[in-house]
Write a protein that holds these residues in place. Structure first.
Motif: not given
Length: 301
Positions: A57-58, A60-62, A67, A168, A170, A255-256, A258
């Motif tokens: 999750k961290s 894919f949040n970049l 990325k 992920h 999104p 919602q995401s 994963y």
């Protein structure tokens, strides 16, 4: 009624001969008739699974620009970041509404791997090894189910040419294109797949009648499905079943989702030739496992 069975892997790993044989029969039936199974007691730490989901999750949040520094570049390495809509698992439909990050054993053991790569985290290496152990137990059960030596498949997977894929899906901000889903209808390419999924759901499995049924997350289980190479290897005794990830028609669309898939592949130089074809006509000619995987990846990207 079509139902994905739940099988206790610990009963195979730790049971007596009678218990193990009962599990082997369950595995044969599931792989022959459905191609999907939920594994209870797979032998992996729940905390480790949570840690890997959090790490993914961290990542894919970049920012996308970060990325993209690790972008997937070719089918030979099959590693790196895959952006939204870059992949079309169903070639007849628009690109999939997902992003992914692929990791190989070689990358996990490479000292020069990028500091922003999930492969840099020791938990990912530990997770990869734990998945390898689970896959090997399943491969042992496969071999016994097919009346082969117990190590028949594990010795042909011992170089760990596997792929660990973080996924992920999104939230949807706009309407999807006609026919577009989170992951298009497809079957997996290798021997078997382990799937860890969150509670958002969306995975569907196609029955032999062509209907689609939900395969929701069941707590503390791992989904296992047989892949195309195993179907080919067994001359369709084991089936590789089509599946997809649909867009929810309720609030979950915001919602995401994963998930983590561990694609178990034979050693690249393993010849995939029909097992038991002294008794029946082979459906496919022999092919090397690595050659087959390259063909499938080239058609996907």
């Amino acid at each position: 009624m079509f139902a994905i069975p739940v099988i206790d892997l610990a009963a195979f790993s730790n049971g007596d001969a009678v218990t193990r044989q009962r599990v082997v029969k369950q595995v044969y039936q599931a792989c022959h008739e459905i191609g999907f199974v939920y594994l209870q007691n797979p032998g992996i730490s729940k905390d480790l699974v949570k840690q890997v989901f959090a790490l993914n999750k961290s990542f894919f949040n970049l920012p996308l620009t970060v990325k993209q520094q690790l972008a997937w570049s070719n089918e030979f390495s099959n590693t790196g970041y895959v952006g939204i809509e870059r992949e079309s698992l169903d070639s007849n439909k628009p690109g999939d509404l997902k992003e992914a990050f692929n990791v190989s054993k070689a990358e996990l053991t490479c000292p020069t791997v990028s500091s922003i790569s999930p492969a840099k985290n020791p938990e990912i290496f530990t997770f990869f090894q734990a998945c390898t152990e689970i896959a090997n137990k399943v491969l042992q059960a496969f071999a016994l189910a097919l009346e082969l030596p117990e190590d028949f498949f594990t010795t042909r997977h011992n170089r760990q040419h596997h792929t660990l894929r973080s996924l992920h899906y999104p939230p949807l901000q706009t309407l999807a294109k006609p026919g577009q889903v989170r992951a298009g209808e497809h079957s997996d390419y290798g021997s078997l797949t382990l799937l860890f999924q969150d509670e958002v759901g969306g995975l569907e499995v196609q029955t032999k009648t062509g209907d689609w049924i939900a395969a929701p997350a069941i707590p503390d289980t791992v989904v296992v499905n047989t892949g195309d190479l195993m179907q080919r290897w067994t001359n369709h005794v084991f089936c590789s079943t089509k599946h997809r990830v649909i867009i929810p028609n309720d609030s979950r669309v915001k919602q995401s989702r994963y998930s983590i898939a561990f694609f178990c592949h034979p050693n690249d130089d393993t010849e995939i030739a029909c097992l038991g074809c002294d008794r029946e006509q082979p459906i496919y000619p022999p092919i090397l496992a690595g050659e087959y995987l390259l063909q499938r990846l080239q058609a996907t990207y």
